[in-house]
Design an enzyme around this catalytic site. Structure first.
Site, PDB file in Angstrom:
ATOM      1  N   ASP A   1      20.072 -10.873  37.931  1.00  0.00           N
ATOM      2  CA  ASP A   1      19.862 -10.617  36.494  1.00  0.00           C
ATOM      3  C   ASP A   1      19.585 -11.926  35.750  1.00  0.00           C
ATOM      4  O   ASP A   1      20.151 -12.173  34.686  1.00  0.00           O
ATOM      5  CB  ASP A   1      21.086  -9.914  35.900  1.00  0.00           C
TER       6      ASP A   1
ATOM      7  N   ASP B   1      27.683  -8.586  22.719  1.00  0.00           N
ATOM      8  CA  ASP B   1      28.160  -7.336  23.315  1.00  0.00           C
ATOM      9  C   ASP B   1      27.184  -6.936  24.411  1.00  0.00           C
ATOM     10  O   ASP B   1      25.965  -6.921  24.188  1.00  0.00           O
ATOM     11  CB  ASP B   1      28.240  -6.249  22.237  1.00  0.00           C
ATOM     12  N   GLY B   2      27.714  -6.638  25.611  1.00  0.00           N
ATOM     13  CA  GLY B   2      26.870  -6.291  26.738  1.00  0.00           C
ATOM     14  C   GLY B   2      27.194  -4.928  27.293  1.00  0.00           C
ATOM     15  O   GLY B   2      27.961  -4.153  26.698  1.00  0.00           O
ATOM     16  N   THR B   3      26.586  -4.638  28.458  1.00  0.00           N
ATOM     17  CA  THR B   3      26.765  -3.326  29.078  1.00  0.00           C
ATOM     18  C   THR B   3      28.192  -3.134  29.545  1.00  0.00           C
ATOM     19  O   THR B   3      28.779  -2.056  29.373  1.00  0.00           O
ATOM     20  CB  THR B   3      25.801  -3.192  30.267  1.00  0.00           C
TER      21      THR B   3
END
Length: 629
Positions: A125, A12-14
């Protein structure tokens, strides 16, 4: 989405969550990225940076975007499935990666990054979580959600990338940065793959700058003026630190890896190499042929040979001076070693062809080709004749001559020539040994045991042995000097069986009799056995062959020994009798001690038997011959 089934959630990410799915048609595993926000039009979807960048980037080290699906205002990205990310791979390791695996990982990361930069994007990133792996063998760059086009105009967001992998210009809130921030992140990742620990694990942005200063040292204002401008704008005061040696921080990294890492982690982004330049560092230059520069490695060997010139050769001396020829042949190696080595392509061929080049020059033929034929393997007959005549004079240099002949790749027919070069003295020695072994004269055999030399020649074989002994003394060998030292320091204990040889000096190391045969004295050992057999035939008493032990009884205590240890009349030297008395009649070599009594007790030696009174009128040998050191 009805063509795919979801299995489980992977992360799960931003901006979204990642699910593991499977294609119903093909059964292939896929990764489904579901965006968190809703999209109400396709135009809105296509404006996403991730979609725009991934549509243009098709590379083996960039994760492949298979499909984009908008369903019920939700946006789904279908990616190829990768087993894990680099962070998970590092976390599960219980030992360090080998450098070959690290080189492979870094090469793939830089290959993918160079492709991204070449097509006008930079990632912003890069971190181990965004590098997907199938084990250490395959690495792909993923998660282009923060990717920007290089040609897009600043200002950019100042909060990009994870803090530990953030470049100094981003930490100092610069809004004018570009692709060098990805290069800095690659340097941080490279150090982490080596040590399995993050290099700059700061708790905050300022703490990260402090940790960078502790490793790299505080930058000077002349080294990075833009950095001082950014720090003054933030009212940031630089900590005063001295640089640490990266080799001490990363001891398992090679010097080439440290060189690459030091350049990737430059304070000034203008001084960092690009991703494509980093791929050309010596750290990645492996596998090219030794001795050839990387520019010449792609050219054919003929071009390299023309560039470097013909292989060097040594011209032999005129045939009138045979000894000079031999010296020239022997000293060809040092002369060639002093010349500059221009090429090393197949060096063993060049070594093997040196004698062939000599024969080519002598016969007036042109230079041999670069890969010489091996049919002409014989040395020139004149050189062989010169070596044959002077084999005695060249004796000290026999090792060099042997090495030269062994390099000339001689055939089976040519080994007969070696006897003329270097083996004359050794063959003479073998002849003398055979004659001594076959001789029936006990005097010669007893002399060979003690290395005695009579004043006048006795018998037929004495002249040969005298000649051989003079040959041995002319040529200093380890064998003769060791035996002389051994006999000079020997002592005699009454009653010791002569089968054990002469007793060594108690202060020295004991040399067993078996080692004489291994050092080339087998002929002498046979003489010892014959003398012992004659001694045992005279005395009927049995003697112990184990030397002095606790229950040992000296042979002079036995009544049957008779006159073995008494003084006897010397017999003439010319006609030795087969009895033992004639063996005792041989006078020792002048200047060399004969049998002596044992000196006073020495530590480390087995104690002597108790002193007894003289038996049958024997002479007290210890008082007659005082001990001599």
């Amino acid at each position: 989405m009805n063509r795919y089934t979801t299995i489980k959630q992977l992360g799960d990410g931003t901006y979204g969550s990642v699910l593991l799915g499977r294609s119903i048609e093909s059964g292939e595993l896929i990764a489904i990225k579901k965006m968190k926000r809703k999209f109400y039009s396709w135009e809105e979807c296509m404006n996403l940076r991730e979609v725009k960048s991934l549509k243009k980037l098709n590379h083996a080290n960039i994760v492949k975007l298979k499909e984009v699906i908008r369903e019920n205002d939700h946006l789904y990205f279908i990616f190829e499935y990768m087993k894990e990310n680099l962070y998970q791979l590092i976390k599960e390791r219980n030992k360090l990666f080998p450098e070959s695996a690290i080189r492979n990982i870094m090469y793939q990361i830089l290959q993918g990054l160079a492709f991204i930069h070449k097509h006008g994007f930079f990632h912003r990133d890069l971190k181990p979580e965004n590098l997907l792996c199938m084990g250490p063998e395959l690495v792909k760059i993923a998660d282009f959600g923060l990717a920007r086009e290089i040609r897009s105009r600043p200002p950019y967001t100042d909060y990009v990338s994870t803090r530990w992998y953030r470049a100094p210009e981003v930490l100092l809130r610069s809004t004018n940065y570009s692709s060098p921030i990805d290069v800095w992140a690659v340097g941080c990742i490279m150090a982490e793959v080596y040590t399995l620990r993050p290099l700059f694990p700061g708790a905050s942005e300022i703490d990260t700058i402090f940790k960078i200063c502790q490793v790299l040292g505080t930058p000077k204002k002349t080294d990075w003026p833009e950095g001082y401008q950014l720090s003054s704008a933030m009212n940031f005061i630089w900590p005063q630190c001295i640089p640490n040696n990266l080799k001490t921080l990363i001891p398992n990294a090679s010097s080439e890896a440290i060189q690459l890492l030091r350049d990737l982690l430059q304070w000034d982004p203008k001084k960092r190499p690009t991703a494509s330049q980093a791929l050309r560092y010596p750290y990645f230059q492996i596998g090219h042929p030794l001795g050839i520069s990387t520019q010449d490695s792609g050219k054919p060997q003929k071009d390299v040979q023309d560039k470097t010139g013909p292989p060097p050769y040594v011209k032999p001396a005129p045939p009138a001076q045979a000894p000079t020829k031999a010296h020239t042949l022997i000293s060809s190696r040092p002369n060639q070693a002093s010349q500059p080595h221009q090429h090393f392509v197949y060096p063993y061929k060049g070594e093997a062809s040196r004698t062939e080049q000599l024969s080519h020059v002598q016969e007036g033929q042109p230079n041999p080709p670069f890969f010489p034929s091996l049919h002409n393997k014989n040395l020139p007959p004149k050189i062989l004749a010169g070596l044959e005549q002077k084999s005695g004079d060249m004796k000290p240099k026999s090792r060099r001559r042997w090495g030269l002949i062994s390099r000339s790749t001689k055939g089976s027919d040519d080994w007969a020539d070696l006897a003329d070069l270097d083996f004359s003295s050794s063959l003479t020695r073998i002849d003398v040994k055979n004659k001594k072994r076959q001789s029936d004269d006990p005097l010669c055999r007893f002399e060979s045991v003690l290395d005695l030399k009579p004043s006048e020649p006795v018998g037929t074989g004495t002249s040969v042995s005298t000649q051989a002994s003079s040959q041995r003394r002319d040529t200093p060998t380890l064998q003769s000097t060791a035996k002389q030292h051994y006999l000079k320091h020997s002592r005699y204990l009454p009653g010791i069986n002569i089968r054990n040889g002469v007793l060594p000096n108690p202060g020295k190391d004991f040399l067993p009799s078996s080692s004489w045969s291994s050092s080339g004295l087998s002929g002498k050992s046979s003489g010892t056995v014959s003398v012992v057999s004659k001694i045992t035939s005279v005395g009927s008493g049995s003697t112990s062959s184990t030397g002095l032990t606790g229950s040992y009884i000296p042979s002079f205590l036995k009544k049957e020994v008779g006159s073995v240890m008494q003084r006897v009349q010397l017999a003439p030297l010319a006609a030795p009798s087969p009895g033992y008395s004639s063996l005792k009649a041989v006078r020792p070599h002048p200047g060399r001690p004969f049998f002596h009594t044992q000196p006073r007790s020495t530590p480390g030696l087995i104690p002597r038997p108790p002193a007894v009174q003289p038996v049958h009128g024997r002479i007290d040998w210890s008082s007659k011959y005082p001990s001599r050191r």
